[in-house]
Design a protein around this motif. Structure first.
Motif, PDB file in Angstrom:
ATOM      1  N   VAL A   1       0.841  -1.203   0.000  1.00 42.06           N
ATOM      2  CA  VAL A   1       0.000   0.000   0.000  1.00 42.06           C
ATOM      3  C   VAL A   1       0.873   1.249   0.000  1.00 42.06           C
ATOM      4  O   VAL A   1       0.618   2.208  -0.748  1.00 42.06           O
ATOM      5  N   ILE A   2       1.917   1.251   0.840  1.00 47.45           N
ATOM      6  CA  ILE A   2       2.822   2.400   0.907  1.00 47.45           C
ATOM      7  C   ILE A   2       3.490   2.627  -0.446  1.00 47.45           C
ATOM      8  O   ILE A   2       3.586   3.763  -0.936  1.00 47.45           O
ATOM      9  N   LEU A   3       3.963   1.562  -1.066  1.00 48.41           N
ATOM     10  CA  LEU A   3       4.634   1.668  -2.360  1.00 48.41           C
ATOM     11  C   LEU A   3       3.685   2.198  -3.428  1.00 48.41           C
ATOM     12  O   LEU A   3       4.075   3.023  -4.268  1.00 48.41           O
ATOM     13  N   THR A   4       2.448   1.754  -3.391  1.00 45.59           N
ATOM     14  CA  THR A   4       1.452   2.230  -4.353  1.00 45.59           C
ATOM     15  C   THR A   4       1.225   3.734  -4.213  1.00 45.59           C
ATOM     16  O   THR A   4       1.151   4.465  -5.206  1.00 45.59           O
ATOM     17  N   ILE A   5       1.148   4.195  -2.970  1.00 41.78           N
ATOM     18  CA  ILE A   5       0.961   5.628  -2.716  1.00 41.78           C
ATOM     19  C   ILE A   5       2.160   6.420  -3.223  1.00 41.78           C
ATOM     20  O   ILE A   5       2.009   7.496  -3.828  1.00 41.78           O
ATOM     21  N   LEU A   6       3.358   5.893  -3.004  1.00 41.03           N
ATOM     22  CA  LEU A   6       4.567   6.565  -3.494  1.00 41.03           C
ATOM     23  C   LEU A   6       4.535   6.723  -5.015  1.00 41.03           C
ATOM     24  O   LEU A   6       4.872   7.787  -5.547  1.00 41.03           O
ATOM     25  N   ILE A   7       4.148   5.668  -5.707  1.00 40.94           N
ATOM     26  CA  ILE A   7       4.104   5.701  -7.179  1.00 40.94           C
ATOM     27  C   ILE A   7       3.094   6.738  -7.662  1.00 40.94           C
ATOM     28  O   ILE A   7       3.381   7.541  -8.564  1.00 40.94           O
ATOM     29  N   ILE A   8       1.905   6.758  -7.059  1.00 45.18           N
ATOM     30  CA  ILE A   8       0.875   7.718  -7.451  1.00 45.18           C
ATOM     31  C   ILE A   8       1.340   9.149  -7.167  1.00 45.18           C
ATOM     32  O   ILE A   8       1.180  10.055  -8.005  1.00 45.18           O
ATOM     33  N   TYR A   9       1.931   9.341  -5.998  1.00 42.93           N
ATOM     34  CA  TYR A   9       2.375  10.672  -5.581  1.00 42.93           C
ATOM     35  C   TYR A   9       3.384  11.241  -6.562  1.00 42.93           C
ATOM     36  O   TYR A   9       3.251  12.377  -7.049  1.00 42.93           O
ATOM     37  N   PHE A  10       4.405  10.453  -6.879  1.00 39.09           N
ATOM     38  CA  PHE A  10       5.439  10.963  -7.772  1.00 39.09           C
ATOM     39  C   PHE A  10       4.955  11.026  -9.220  1.00 39.09           C
ATOM     40  O   PHE A  10       5.451  11.844 -10.000  1.00 39.09           O
ATOM     41  N   GLY A  11       3.990  10.217  -9.558  1.00 35.22           N
ATOM     42  CA  GLY A  11       3.383  10.348 -10.872  1.00 35.22           C
ATOM     43  C   GLY A  11       2.729  11.711 -11.040  1.00 35.22           C
ATOM     44  O   GLY A  11       2.837  12.347 -12.105  1.00 35.22           O
ATOM     45  N   ILE A  12       2.066  12.190  -9.983  1.00 35.07           N
ATOM     46  CA  ILE A  12       1.439  13.519 -10.009  1.00 35.07           C
ATOM     47  C   ILE A  12       2.496  14.609 -10.148  1.00 35.07           C
ATOM     48  O   ILE A  12       2.359  15.531 -10.965  1.00 35.07           O
TER      49      ILE A  12
END
Length: 501
Positions: free
Chosen positions: A5-16
């Protein structure tokens, strides 16, 4: 919250963030956009975004952690913050008008106009070394958190975690630099402030406290002492030491630092830059009050739920800056954990992206002369600037790896402390330049002065109990450092009328 879950949030965050950077840089990825955002930044965006730059991930987890430290820190940090506020006001009213009057891109160009070539290069080199080490250290401590709570679960080595972190920062800063950062840091500051406020709400809810009850609980706890007036000689926490230290550290590490000043200089005029600084100062003081409140509530929550301060994997000793992530990830619900994660990411990367941009700007302007009339129009400068940006990413990565190899928190702390000493010479140089205008220095001797004064300061700090009848220095040591530099500069100076444009 699971590592996936943490890794998924990181990917979305930096994608933005990368998406924002791509949008901003579509029409303009020039050096003018990278270095100064074409000098048309909105002051209110700069003021808000600077909060994320000024409050690193270390602040996000360490300030709350220190509230319950065995050394009895409590809210003593707020004394330092009050000094910070005065330092910001002095920066806005004294230093900013100077920088705008001289129309500087790098603030260290002032020394070339005032003292000479070697003084100029020395000041810029001090910044490059200090900011590289300091920013790498801040990022290192947060990479440890990511490694412990996320990447260890996937068997990813620490070095790879650090490299990934810097690669993501490079991805959204290398094209438009400051122009993109003004926007991304505004977003990251929003996440940071929201995280602090929401964390307080979630912890209060877990403790079954409303706002008034939470305030009274913190006020009546053993963590809420703010002002320390006892034992001026032997205590590091005395108000005068903390206040003066906070004021001069801010003047040196903000007003004399290319990183935060670069954002101010991107405003259209001095009035907008000063409005930015005054607004930023008010928000800065308020948000630190919230950080300290989070700290008290974390320890109250830990006491009520039998949560122990996590131990360091290296030393085996309790490490207070891991209490916040421990409670957020393992003891609160999913939403509070996500909120904490977003705040930590925002605090960490808003600081590092700004530092990398400032390092690139300083090197390109101060050592490659890209702002010189004969160089401004060279098309290859954009390519060179991107290469310089990448090199500083790699240098910072190497420093992070070295910190991890050292594997000794006390040594790392000493390296960071020594790095902060180097701002003392900048304080001395600017003081001489601004208040002794009728004098000039033997320019070639300045680099030696700036090397000698930190070592003299270090000797005084290590032997202060003997030299000054038990006196213990804290953050006010930077005043000593700057004063030694100033005295030595006066010693190698001579009277000469100097006129500045």
């Amino acid at each position: 919250m699971t590592p996936i879950v943490i890794l998924t949030i990181l990917i979305i965050y930096f994608g933005i963030l990368i998406g924002i950077s791509h949008f901003v840089s579509r029409k303009d990825s020039s050096n003018a956009a990278f270095f100064s955002a074409n000098k048309n930044s909105k002051w209110y965006l700069v003021a808000f975004g600077m909060i994320g730059t000024a409050l690193s991930g270390v602040t996000f987890i360490s300030v709350p952690g220190e509230v319950g430290a065995p050394s009895g820190e409590q809210f003593k940090y707020f004394q330092f913050v009050l000094g910070n506020a005065v330092g910001f006001i002095i920066t806005a009213t004294v230093l900013l008008p100077l920088y705008y009057r001289l129309n500087l891109v790098s603030i260290y160009e002032y020394f070339e106009k005032r003292l000479g070539f070697y003084s100029y290069k020395t000041a810029a080199a001090i910044f490059l070394v200090s900011r590289t080490i300091g920013s790498a250290f801040r990022l290192y401590l947060v990479v440890i958190v990511f490694q412990r709570f996320v990447f260890d679960a996937f068997g990813i080595p620490f070095a790879v975690t650090g490299l990934i972190s810097l690669a993501l920062i490079y991805a959204y800063t290398y094209k438009s630099g400051l122009k993109a950062i003004i926007i991304t840091d505004t977003l990251q500051t929003f996440f940071l402030i929201s995280s602090v406020i929401l964390t307080i709400i979630f912890i209060c809810y877990s403790l079954d406290l409303n706002a008034i009850e939470a305030f009274e609980t913190v006020k009546n706890s053993s963590y809420s002492k703010i002002f320390f007036w006892e034992d001026f000689v032997n205590s590091r926490f005395h108000f005068i030491k903390q206040f003066l230290g906070g004021m001069f550290v801010t003047i040196a590490m903000t007003g004399l630092d290319q990183d935060l000043m670069q954002k101010n200089l991107s405003c259209a005029n001095i009035k907008d830059a000063q409005k930015n600084m005054f607004t930023f100062t008010g928000i800065f003081v308020l948000i630190n009050i919230f950080f300290l409140g989070v700290g008290a509530l974390l320890y109250i929550y830990a006491d009520a739920n039998g949560v122990s301060v996590p131990t360091d994997f290296i030393t085996g000793k309790p490490r207070t800056d891991l209490l916040f992530p421990e409670i957020a990830f393992h003891h609160l619900a999913l939403v509070p954990a996500i909120v904490f994660l977003l705040g930590l990411i925002a605090a960490t990367f808003a600081t590092t992206d700004s530092a990398l941009t400032a390092l690139t700007t300083s090197f390109c302007i101060d050592f490659l002369g890209m702002d010189k009339p004969e160089n401004v129009q060279k098309t290859k400068n954009v390519k060179i600037r991107k290469i310089v940006h990448l090199i500083f990413c790699l240098i910072m990565f190497a420093v992070i790896v070295i910190f991890n190899i050292i594997n000794d928190a006390s040594v790392v702390s000493m390296i960071f402390k020594i790095a902060s000493y180097t701002y003392g010479p900048l304080l001395g140089l600017f003081t001489f330049g601004m208040f002794f205008k009728s004098r000039k220095v033997h320019d070639k001797l300045v680099p030696f002065i700036c090397l000698i004064s930190p070592f003299i300061t270090l000797y005084i700090s290590n032997n202060s109990k003997t030299l000054f009848k038990g006196y213990v220095f804290d953050n006010e040591l930077i005043i000593v450092n700057g004063l030694i530099t100033l005295i030595l500069l006066l010693f190698i100076s001579f009277k000469q009328k100097i006129e500045l444009n």
